[in-house]
Design a protein around this motif. Structure first.
Motif, PDB file in Angstrom:
ATOM      1  N   THR A 103      38.416 -14.347  77.371  1.00  0.00           N
ATOM      2  CA  THR A 103      38.781 -13.718  76.105  1.00  0.00           C
ATOM      3  C   THR A 103      39.979 -14.394  75.456  1.00  0.00           C
ATOM      4  O   THR A 103      40.057 -14.468  74.219  1.00  0.00           O
ATOM      5  CB  THR A 103      39.069 -12.220  76.333  1.00  0.00           C
ATOM      6  OG1 THR A 103      37.933 -11.618  76.966  1.00  0.00           O
ATOM      7  CG2 THR A 103      39.350 -11.510  75.025  1.00  0.00           C
ATOM      8  N   VAL A 138      40.111 -17.944  72.233  1.00  0.00           N
ATOM      9  CA  VAL A 138      39.663 -17.290  71.001  1.00  0.00           C
ATOM     10  C   VAL A 138      38.477 -18.008  70.376  1.00  0.00           C
ATOM     11  O   VAL A 138      37.494 -17.381  69.975  1.00  0.00           O
ATOM     12  CB  VAL A 138      40.829 -17.194  69.993  1.00  0.00           C
ATOM     13  CG1 VAL A 138      40.334 -16.666  68.643  1.00  0.00           C
ATOM     14  CG2 VAL A 138      41.930 -16.296  70.544  1.00  0.00           C
ATOM     15  N   THR A 164      35.266 -17.427  72.372  1.00  0.00           N
ATOM     16  CA  THR A 164      34.852 -16.024  72.307  1.00  0.00           C
ATOM     17  C   THR A 164      34.288 -15.682  70.939  1.00  0.00           C
ATOM     18  O   THR A 164      33.246 -15.012  70.834  1.00  0.00           O
ATOM     19  CB  THR A 164      36.037 -15.105  72.653  1.00  0.00           C
ATOM     20  OG1 THR A 164      36.536 -15.445  73.955  1.00  0.00           O
ATOM     21  CG2 THR A 164      35.619 -13.646  72.647  1.00  0.00           C
ATOM     22  N   VAL A 165      34.936 -16.143  69.884  1.00  0.00           N
ATOM     23  CA  VAL A 165      34.444 -15.891  68.529  1.00  0.00           C
ATOM     24  C   VAL A 165      33.086 -16.551  68.325  1.00  0.00           C
ATOM     25  O   VAL A 165      32.171 -15.945  67.743  1.00  0.00           O
ATOM     26  CB  VAL A 165      35.454 -16.391  67.480  1.00  0.00           C
ATOM     27  CG1 VAL A 165      34.821 -16.417  66.084  1.00  0.00           C
ATOM     28  CG2 VAL A 165      36.695 -15.518  67.475  1.00  0.00           C
ATOM     29  N   ILE A 174      40.676 -12.479  67.383  1.00  0.00           N
ATOM     30  CA  ILE A 174      39.216 -12.400  67.458  1.00  0.00           C
ATOM     31  C   ILE A 174      38.677 -11.459  66.389  1.00  0.00           C
ATOM     32  O   ILE A 174      37.700 -11.776  65.696  1.00  0.00           O
ATOM     33  CB  ILE A 174      38.777 -11.935  68.861  1.00  0.00           C
ATOM     34  CG1 ILE A 174      39.133 -12.996  69.909  1.00  0.00           C
ATOM     35  CG2 ILE A 174      37.286 -11.637  68.890  1.00  0.00           C
ATOM     36  CD1 ILE A 174      38.993 -12.524  71.341  1.00  0.00           C
ATOM     37  N   CYS A 175      39.296 -10.306  66.242  1.00  0.00           N
ATOM     38  CA  CYS A 175      38.778  -9.273  65.343  1.00  0.00           C
ATOM     39  C   CYS A 175      38.781  -9.704  63.882  1.00  0.00           C
ATOM     40  O   CYS A 175      37.983  -9.195  63.084  1.00  0.00           O
ATOM     41  CB  CYS A 175      39.575  -7.985  65.507  1.00  0.00           C
ATOM     42  SG  CYS A 175      39.207  -7.104  67.043  1.00  0.00           S
TER      43      CYS A 175
END
Length: 359
Positions: free
Chosen positions: A36, A39, A42-43, A73-74
Motif C-alpha cells: 500500500t 502509491v 496501488t493506484v 491514493i484516495c
C-alpha cells in the motif's frame, strides 16, 4: 433480470458514497495485493479493478507508511477505500484521518477498550463506517474454548459481542463478516447471524485458494448465502490477480439473477468438430469485454455449422472453421470473413450494440 430470491432487508450504512444494506444493490469489492505504501502500484491496480467493475476496494495497512499513503491514493481513485487494520489501533486512527471511507477491524485483536474507543472516535470524526471482520482463526479465546473450536455458533457469538461493544459506544455504522475456509460452516454462520440481527453483512469465504478451488468454494459459499437472501456486499478471495475476483463476483450475482453487469458470454465446450483455438478466443473476448456494461448475450462458438443455431438467443456471436469466420445475430449469419478476424469482428459488433445501450 428477474429473480425469485427474497432478500432480507438490513439496516443501511455507507462505505463512502456506496450505500450498503436495505434495498441497495449487493456491491462487489476486492482487495489489492500491492504494498500500500507504493502509491503508484496501488493506484494502478485499483484503476484496473475499477474498470473491471469493483465498487469498493480494501487495502492492507500493516504500518504507518501504508496508513499515510491512503491520502495520496484516495485522490487518484473513484471508488471508496477500506483500510484493513489488525492489532495496532493507531493505524486505524491514522487511516481514518488520511481519507479512508471505512475501516475493517476485529475488535478482539485491537486490544483494550480504550483503544477500541479511540478507533470509534476516529470513525465518528471522519464519517467512516466499520466492518467487523470475524474469522475462524481470530476468535476470542473464551468463545473458542466454550464452543470447542471455531464453530458457526462461535463465529456468531463473537460477532454479536463485538457489534454490541460498538453499539455501547453509540456507534452503529457497522457491517459484519463471518468467514471460514469451510463452506458449509460459513453458510451456517451467516444464517445464524441473519436470524438474530439486521446488521448488514459482507459475504465471503476466506482462504478459498487458487483459481479452481477458489472459484468453486466461493461460488458454493457466497452463492449459497446469497441464494438464502442474505448478504449486502461480497468479495471473492482468490490467490490470483484481484480483477479475477471481481469477474467471479459478478458471475455469481448473474447466475443467481441478482445483478447483471456487462455481457453474458456463452461458449461451447468444444468437440471433435471444432477447428479453431476456441479456448484462447473465448479468453481474449472475456478480457476485452471486462469493462463493458451492456447487458447483452455474446456467443463464442467452435462450429460454423451448428454454432448459430445452438446460440440463436445470443445478441451477437462468432463461429469459425477451415479458415473462415462468421458473425451471427440472433442465429442468423450476417457476415463472413477470414478466420483470423474472429475476435476483431465480434468486438466491433459488440461496440455497435453498446452505443445503443442506455447505461
Amino acid at each position: 433480470m428477474p429473480t425469485t430470491i427474497k432478500r432480507k432487508k438490513t439496516r443501511q450504512i455507507h462505505v463512502g458514497s456506496v450505500p450498503v444494506g436495505s434495498n441497495a444493490p449487493i456491491s462487489v469489492q476486492s482487495m489489492t495485493n500491492t504494498h500500500t505504501a507504493d502509491v503508484a502500484a496501488t493506484v494502478a491496480q485499483i484503476r484496473g479493478l475499477e474498470q473491471a467493475g469493483c465498487e469498493i476496494i480494501r487495502v492492507a495497512v500493516p504500518d504507518m507508511d501504508a496508513a499515510r499513503a491512503i491520502s495520496k491514493i484516495c485522490t487518484q481513485i473513484t471508488i471508496p477505500l477500506i483500510a484493513d487494520i489488525h492489532f495496532d489501533f493507531r493505524l486505524a486512527v491514522a487511516a481514518a484521518a488520511a481519507g479512508a471511507a471505512a475501516l475493517r477491524i476485529n475488535p478482539g485483536n485491537i486490544g483494550a477498550r480504550d483503544k477500541i474507543r479511540a478507533v470509534v472516535a476516529a470513525a465518528k470524526d471522519n464519517g467512516l463506517s466499520i466492518r467487523v471482520g470475524v474469522n475462524a482463526g481470530s476468535l476470542d479465546r473464551d468463545i473458542y474454548q466454550a464452543h470447542g473450536g471455531p464453530t458457526p455458533a462461535a463465529l456468531v457469538q463473537s460477532a454479536m459481542r463485538q457489534v454490541a461493544g460498538l453499539g455501547g459506544m453509540d456507534f452503529h455504522e457497522v457491517k459484519v463478516s463471518l468467514k471460514s475456509s469451510n463452506v458449509l460452516e460459513t453458510i451456517e454462520a451467516y444464517e445464524l447471524f441473519s436470524e438474530q440481527s439486521d446488521v448488514p453483512l459482507h459475504v465471503g469465504v476466506t482462504e478459498a485458494g487458487g483459481l479452481y478451488a477458489g472459484i468453486v468454494k466461493s461460488a458454493m459459499g457466497i452463492g449459497g448465502i446469497l441464494a438464502r437472501g442474505i448478504g449486502d456486499t461480497l468479495r471473492v478471495s482468490l490467490t490470483r490477480d484481484p480483477t479475477e475476483e471481481v469477474r467471479v463476483g459478478y458471475e455469481i450475482l448473474k447466475a443467481l439473477g441478482i445483478r447483471r453487469r456487462g455481457p453474458e458470454i456463452i461458449s461451447c465446450p468444444t468437440c471433435g468438430r471444432c477447428e479453431i483455438d476456441l479456448f484462447s478466443i473465448a479468453e481474449n473476448v472475456e478480457k476485452a469485454l471486462l469493462s463493458s456494461r451492456a447487458p447483452i448475450k455474446v456467443a463464442v462458438m467452435g462450429c460454423a455449422v451448428n454454432g448459430p443455431g445452438e446460440a440463436r438467443e445470443a445478441d451477437v456471436g462468432i463461429a469459425g472453421g477451415r479458415g473462415t469466420g462468421i458473425l451471427f445475430k440472433k442465429g442468423k449469419v450476417v457476415k463472413k470473413f477470414p478466420e483470423d478476424r474472429l475476435v476483431r469482428e465480434l468486438l466491433a459488433a459488440v461496440r455497435q450494440l453498446e452505443e445503443n445501450h442506455e447505461p
